[in-house]
Motif scaffolding. Structure first.
Motif, PDB file in Angstrom:
ATOM      1  N   THR A 148       1.064  -0.923   0.264  1.00 48.70           N
ATOM      2  CA  THR A 148      -0.210  -0.169   0.249  1.00 48.70           C
ATOM      3  C   THR A 148       1.576   1.557  -0.213  1.00 48.70           C
ATOM      4  N   PRO A 149       0.661   2.213  -0.503  1.00 51.05           N
ATOM      5  CA  PRO A 149       1.319   3.675  -0.544  1.00 51.05           C
ATOM      6  C   PRO A 149       1.471   3.939   0.670  1.00 51.05           C
ATOM      7  N   ALA A 166      -8.514  13.135 -13.430  1.00 45.61           N
ATOM      8  CA  ALA A 166      -8.199  13.549 -11.844  1.00 45.61           C
ATOM      9  C   ALA A 166      -8.384  11.962 -11.992  1.00 45.61           C
ATOM     10  N   ARG A 167      -7.159  11.874 -10.529  1.00 43.94           N
ATOM     11  CA  ARG A 167      -7.247  10.504 -10.573  1.00 43.94           C
ATOM     12  C   ARG A 167      -6.622  10.273  -8.745  1.00 43.94           C
ATOM     13  N   THR A 168      -8.037  10.411  -8.455  1.00 42.76           N
ATOM     14  CA  THR A 168      -7.525   9.663  -6.750  1.00 42.76           C
ATOM     15  C   THR A 168      -6.969   8.105  -6.450  1.00 42.76           C
ATOM     16  N   LEU A 169      -5.897   8.557  -5.281  1.00 43.55           N
ATOM     17  CA  LEU A 169      -5.091   7.219  -4.814  1.00 43.55           C
ATOM     18  C   LEU A 169      -5.775   7.370  -3.560  1.00 43.55           C
ATOM     19  N   THR A 170      -6.582   6.382  -2.955  1.00 48.89           N
ATOM     20  CA  THR A 170      -6.705   6.440  -1.077  1.00 48.89           C
ATOM     21  C   THR A 170      -5.119   5.601  -0.610  1.00 48.89           C
ATOM     22  N   LEU A 171      -4.457   6.129   0.222  1.00 46.71           N
ATOM     23  CA  LEU A 171      -3.498   5.365   1.112  1.00 46.71           C
ATOM     24  C   LEU A 171      -4.098   4.566   1.568  1.00 46.71           C
ATOM     25  N   SER A 229      -6.511   1.856  -3.241  1.00 44.61           N
ATOM     26  CA  SER A 229      -7.331   1.878  -4.154  1.00 44.61           C
ATOM     27  C   SER A 229      -6.853   3.264  -5.366  1.00 44.61           C
ATOM     28  N   VAL A 230      -7.885   3.326  -6.642  1.00 42.27           N
ATOM     29  CA  VAL A 230      -7.441   4.516  -6.867  1.00 42.27           C
ATOM     30  C   VAL A 230      -9.067   4.236  -7.944  1.00 42.27           C
ATOM     31  N   GLN A 231      -8.797   5.686  -8.113  1.00 46.18           N
ATOM     32  CA  GLN A 231     -10.614   5.654  -9.117  1.00 46.18           C
ATOM     33  C   GLN A 231     -10.665   7.269  -9.714  1.00 46.18           C
ATOM     34  N   THR A 258      -5.322  12.894  -4.664  1.00 47.99           N
ATOM     35  CA  THR A 258      -5.663  13.447  -6.548  1.00 47.99           C
ATOM     36  C   THR A 258      -4.465  14.262  -7.039  1.00 47.99           C
ATOM     37  N   THR A 259      -4.195  13.792  -8.083  1.00 49.52           N
ATOM     38  CA  THR A 259      -3.212  14.511  -8.922  1.00 49.52           C
ATOM     39  C   THR A 259      -3.977  14.245 -10.197  1.00 49.52           C
TER      40      THR A 259
END
Length: 339
Positions: A77-78, A128-133, A137-139, A157-158
């Motif tokens: 995980t991140p 837009a890419r949202t990463l949950t640390l 998971s990526v959305q 979110t990048t």
């Protein structure tokens, strides 16, 4: 996002397909004088290969050493990592003026989102890419121009945007110089030239040549907010056709070669014969380029590219501001223009 970072994702995808383990590192926060802005990407392969950057090099060296040593081998995980928290660390890692970097490092376990981002940006979409640390998971979602990186400690979110494009009307010597410089800035270059005799001498690789009439090619291109269009033929039959469509498009920059007198006559033609609004005509950068006193094609190309970059980064050029401010403007022309 600059296409340099999209290239990082392309490298990650290729490395994963070749069976490598890859760690993706994103700059999320900076303090002081930081070498790379938030959102900058670095990919580190399991054998130490890298793509992209997050600093001047020393932070990369430390990350490579840690990965080679297997420190992140079991990372699922991140996680967060900081460099330059103290003055001594900032000096050690080559961060200027006591700068500090906070990074998110994540193991690339699934490349589906990378494939989607690369496809959508190739279609000139902003993503837009949202990463949950917590779980990695990526959305993905459609983003709007003007959005910025967001990080709240638990989600990141990048933004991934399409490559910047430059459409040149005309394939003369000046266009070749402009294209070469724009390539160095990683623009995608397209040249519209229906006159075959002008394209015969082109030797610059990586340029897309369009042979249709300028207005048709501009329409087919579907210019967006990442597109610049510059008319350089000095032939109203070609330049005006391109400008007719370009000025009504979302292109962030539209310019044309010619003196102020020539530009005024052009605007009058476009308004009279093609019913372009004052608002559309006000978008025309002409005489094209910043006032550098340029004389040779290469110097003129520098002035054109400099203005495009200025508008890209600031939203307005110094030349346009000055033209509006001048109460009694003196006659000035693009250096290559005699009329």
């Amino acid at each position: 996002m600059e296409s340099l970072d999209l290239r990082v994702l392309s490298d990650v995808l290729a490395w994963k397909q070749a069976g490598h383990q890859v760690t993706l590192v994103t700059v999320v926060e900076t303090w002081g004088s930081a070498p790379r802005p938030p959102g900058a990407l670095l990919a580190v392969r399991d054998d130490g290969g890298v793509s992209g950057s997050v600093s001047g090099g020393c932070v990369e060296d430390d990350l490579i050493a840690r990965i080679r040593a297997g420190e992140y081998a079991d990372l699922q995980t991140p996680s967060m990592v900081a460099y330059g928290v103290t003055k001594e660390e900032a000096t050690r890692f080559g961060l200027p003026c006591g700068g500090t970097l906070r990074l998110v490092q994540e193991p690339v376990l699934d490349t589906t989102w990378i494939e989607q981002v690369l496809h959508r940006t190739s279609e000139h979409q902003l993503v837009a890419r949202t990463l949950t640390l917590r779980d990695g998971s990526v959305q993905l979602r459609e983003a709007e121009r003007g959005e910025a990186l967001q990080f709240d400690g638990s989600t990141l979110t990048t933004l991934f945007g399409p490559r910047w494009r430059l459409l040149l009307i005309g394939a003369g010597q000046l266009s070749q110089a402009v294209a070469q410089m724009a390539q160095m800035l990683d623009f995608e270059i397209l040249v519209c030239e229906p006159r075959q005799e002008y394209t015969a001498g082109w030797s610059l690789p990586g340029v897309t040549h369009l042979s249709g009439m300028p207005d048709d090619e501009v329409l087919a291109l579907r210019p967006d907010a990442h597109t610049a269009i510059v008319a350089l033929t000095h032939d109203p039959k070609l330049d005006d056709m391109a400008l007719l469509e370009a000025l009504n498009s979302p292109a962030f920059y539209v310019g044309a070669l010619g003196s102020r007198r020539n530009q005024q006559a052009r605007k009058e033609r476009l308004a009279e014969h093609f019913d372009l609004s004052e608002q559309a005509l006000a978008r025309l950068h002409g005489p094209v380029g910043l006032r550098l006193g340029a004389k040779t094609p290469s110097e003129i190309a520098v002035s054109i590219i400099a203005e495009i970059v200025q508008v890209k980064n600031k939203g307005v050029s110094d030349a346009m501001v000055q033209i509006k401010a001048d109460a009694a403007p003196t006659e000035w022309r693009s250096p290559a223009c005699a009329i």
